[in-house]
Design a protein around this motif. Structure first.
Motif, PDB file in Angstrom:
ATOM      1  N   GLN A  10       0.827  -1.210   0.000  1.00 51.49           N
ATOM      2  CA  GLN A  10       0.000   0.000   0.000  1.00 51.49           C
ATOM      3  C   GLN A  10       0.861   1.259   0.000  1.00 51.49           C
ATOM      4  OE1 GLN A  10      -3.365   0.182   2.638  1.00 51.49           O
ATOM      5  NE2 GLN A  10      -3.328   2.398   2.674  1.00 51.49           N
ATOM      6  N   ARG A  11       1.921   1.271   0.792  1.00 51.03           N
ATOM      7  CA  ARG A  11       2.819   2.434   0.804  1.00 51.03           C
ATOM      8  C   ARG A  11       3.445   2.655  -0.572  1.00 51.03           C
ATOM      9  NH1 ARG A  11       3.888   0.379   5.952  1.00 51.03           N
ATOM     10  NH2 ARG A  11       5.699  -0.810   5.242  1.00 51.03           N
ATOM     11  N   ALA A  12       3.806   1.576  -1.252  1.00 51.67           N
ATOM     12  CA  ALA A  12       4.415   1.691  -2.577  1.00 51.67           C
ATOM     13  C   ALA A  12       3.411   2.208  -3.609  1.00 51.67           C
ATOM     14  CB  ALA A  12       4.980   0.341  -3.015  1.00 51.67           C
ATOM     15  N   ILE A  13       2.176   1.749  -3.526  1.00 53.59           N
ATOM     16  CA  ILE A  13       1.132   2.240  -4.439  1.00 53.59           C
ATOM     17  C   ILE A  13       0.913   3.725  -4.203  1.00 53.59           C
ATOM     18  CG2 ILE A  13      -1.342   2.105  -4.989  1.00 53.59           C
ATOM     19  CD1 ILE A  13      -1.084  -0.945  -4.232  1.00 53.59           C
ATOM     20  N   PHE A  14       0.782   4.115  -2.939  1.00 54.48           N
ATOM     21  CA  PHE A  14       0.597   5.526  -2.618  1.00 54.48           C
ATOM     22  C   PHE A  14       1.766   6.359  -3.143  1.00 54.48           C
ATOM     23  CE2 PHE A  14       1.320   9.267  -0.060  1.00 54.48           C
ATOM     24  CZ  PHE A  14       0.083   9.889  -0.096  1.00 54.48           C
ATOM     25  N   ALA A  15       2.983   5.921  -2.873  1.00 47.72           N
ATOM     26  CA  ALA A  15       4.169   6.673  -3.309  1.00 47.72           C
ATOM     27  C   ALA A  15       4.206   6.814  -4.824  1.00 47.72           C
ATOM     28  CB  ALA A  15       5.440   5.991  -2.796  1.00 47.72           C
ATOM     29  N   ARG A  16       3.852   5.757  -5.520  1.00 48.55           N
ATOM     30  CA  ARG A  16       3.874   5.812  -6.987  1.00 48.55           C
ATOM     31  C   ARG A  16       2.838   6.803  -7.508  1.00 48.55           C
ATOM     32  NH1 ARG A  16       5.293   7.063 -11.078  1.00 48.55           N
ATOM     33  NH2 ARG A  16       5.179   5.887 -13.013  1.00 48.55           N
ATOM     34  N   LEU A  17       1.621   6.746  -6.971  1.00 54.38           N
ATOM     35  CA  LEU A  17       0.574   7.675  -7.419  1.00 54.38           C
ATOM     36  C   LEU A  17       0.911   9.112  -7.038  1.00 54.38           C
ATOM     37  CD1 LEU A  17      -2.638   5.629  -6.516  1.00 54.38           C
ATOM     38  CD2 LEU A  17      -1.541   5.844  -8.760  1.00 54.38           C
ATOM     39  N   ALA A  18       1.385   9.315  -5.807  1.00 54.20           N
ATOM     40  CA  ALA A  18       1.711  10.662  -5.327  1.00 54.20           C
ATOM     41  C   ALA A  18       2.948  11.234  -6.007  1.00 54.20           C
ATOM     42  CB  ALA A  18       1.905  10.643  -3.812  1.00 54.20           C
ATOM     43  N   GLY A  19       3.739  10.379  -6.642  1.00 57.50           N
ATOM     44  CA  GLY A  19       4.930  10.838  -7.344  1.00 57.50           C
ATOM     45  C   GLY A  19       4.721  11.085  -8.825  1.00 57.50           C
ATOM     46  N   GLU A  20       3.507  10.894  -9.304  1.00 51.37           N
ATOM     47  CA  GLU A  20       3.206  11.069 -10.726  1.00 51.37           C
ATOM     48  C   GLU A  20       2.674  12.481 -10.974  1.00 51.37           C
ATOM     49  OE1 GLU A  20       3.025  10.851 -14.515  1.00 51.37           O
ATOM     50  OE2 GLU A  20       3.776   9.104 -13.414  1.00 51.37           O
ATOM     51  N   ALA A  21       3.446  13.284 -11.699  1.00 50.29           N
ATOM     52  CA  ALA A  21       3.103  14.693 -11.921  1.00 50.29           C
ATOM     53  C   ALA A  21       1.729  14.876 -12.558  1.00 50.29           C
ATOM     54  CB  ALA A  21       4.179  15.352 -12.783  1.00 50.29           C
ATOM     55  N   GLU A  22       1.359  14.020 -13.505  1.00 47.95           N
ATOM     56  CA  GLU A  22       0.060  14.164 -14.165  1.00 47.95           C
ATOM     57  C   GLU A  22      -1.096  13.946 -13.183  1.00 47.95           C
ATOM     58  OE1 GLU A  22      -0.390  12.847 -18.532  1.00 47.95           O
ATOM     59  OE2 GLU A  22       1.081  11.464 -17.641  1.00 47.95           O
ATOM     60  N   ILE A  23      -0.926  13.038 -12.246  1.00 44.36           N
ATOM     61  CA  ILE A  23      -1.968  12.794 -11.243  1.00 44.36           C
ATOM     62  C   ILE A  23      -2.054  13.975 -10.291  1.00 44.36           C
ATOM     63  CG2 ILE A  23      -2.661  11.336  -9.293  1.00 44.36           C
ATOM     64  CD1 ILE A  23      -1.476   8.955 -10.860  1.00 44.36           C
ATOM     65  N   ILE A  24      -0.923  14.448  -9.803  1.00 42.28           N
ATOM     66  CA  ILE A  24      -0.898  15.558  -8.856  1.00 42.28           C
ATOM     67  C   ILE A  24      -1.445  16.826  -9.496  1.00 42.28           C
ATOM     68  CG2 ILE A  24       0.613  17.001  -7.423  1.00 42.28           C
ATOM     69  CD1 ILE A  24       0.020  14.038  -6.481  1.00 42.28           C
ATOM     70  N   GLU A  25      -1.214  17.012 -10.774  1.00 41.52           N
ATOM     71  CA  GLU A  25      -1.763  18.177 -11.475  1.00 41.52           C
ATOM     72  C   GLU A  25      -3.294  18.181 -11.418  1.00 41.52           C
ATOM     73  OE1 GLU A  25      -1.942  19.684 -16.062  1.00 41.52           O
ATOM     74  OE2 GLU A  25      -0.008  18.971 -15.327  1.00 41.52           O
ATOM     75  N   ILE A  26      -3.906  17.002 -11.416  1.00 40.37           N
ATOM     76  CA  ILE A  26      -5.363  16.892 -11.413  1.00 40.37           C
ATOM     77  C   ILE A  26      -5.932  16.865 -10.001  1.00 40.37           C
ATOM     78  CG2 ILE A  26      -7.322  15.432 -12.079  1.00 40.37           C
ATOM     79  CD1 ILE A  26      -5.513  14.444 -14.440  1.00 40.37           C
ATOM     80  N   VAL A  27      -5.329  16.084  -9.092  1.00 43.06           N
ATOM     81  CA  VAL A  27      -5.920  15.893  -7.756  1.00 43.06           C
ATOM     82  C   VAL A  27      -5.178  16.610  -6.639  1.00 43.06           C
ATOM     83  CG1 VAL A  27      -6.883  13.661  -8.417  1.00 43.06           C
ATOM     84  CG2 VAL A  27      -4.720  13.729  -7.176  1.00 43.06           C
TER      85      VAL A  27
END
Length: 136
Positions: A10-27
């Motif tokens: 779960q920590r790795a999934i979170f880190a991967r999503l939170a480290g993706e610029a395109e995702i952070i730009e949206i959410v």
């Protein structure tokens, strides 16, 4: 088999999503493992439910983790939510998830479900993935 790798995954999934610029730009910072209390953000990602099954071999302890990542959005249609869901898929399927315990040997897309939520405009997309992990 054990459930010992679940928190690390779960920590790795979170880190991967939170480290993706395109995702952070949206959410922005709105990636959670529980629906936020109070007023929900207009768009957010939820790391959700998980089912785990033993997939050990004679030489290693392993498991399949079927986990859900959900997109929630206040939108009139699904187009924006589907675009975010596609980015999440690309992010999780095209990367190595680094665990602090064990290792991921593969991640696969299983299915998706779109639905309308609370009236009038809430949209939800549940993306289900499978990760095979070994506790090494």
């Amino acid at each position: 088999m054990s459930y010992a790798v679940a928190a690390s995954l779960q920590r790795a999934i979170f880190a991967r999503l939170a480290g993706e610029a395109e995702i952070i730009e949206i959410v922005g910072p709105n990636i959670y493992d529980a629906v936020p209390a109070g007023t929900e953000p207009e768009v957010f990602v939820l790391i959700g439910e998980e089912a785990v099954r033993d997939r050990s071999t004679k030489t290693s302890d392993g498991a399949h983790h079927d986990f859900t990542v959900s997109v929630f959005a206040d939108q009139h249609g699904f187009a924006g939510s589907k675009a975010l869901a596609a980015i999440i898929c690309d992010c999780l399927l095209g990367s190595d998830l680094m665990l602090d315990r064990g290792r991921v040997t593969g991640v696969w897309f299983r299915r998706a479900r779109t639905r309308r939520g609370r009236a009038p405009d809430r949209r939800r997309i549940d993306l289900q993935f499978r990760a095979h992990v070994e506790d090494i």
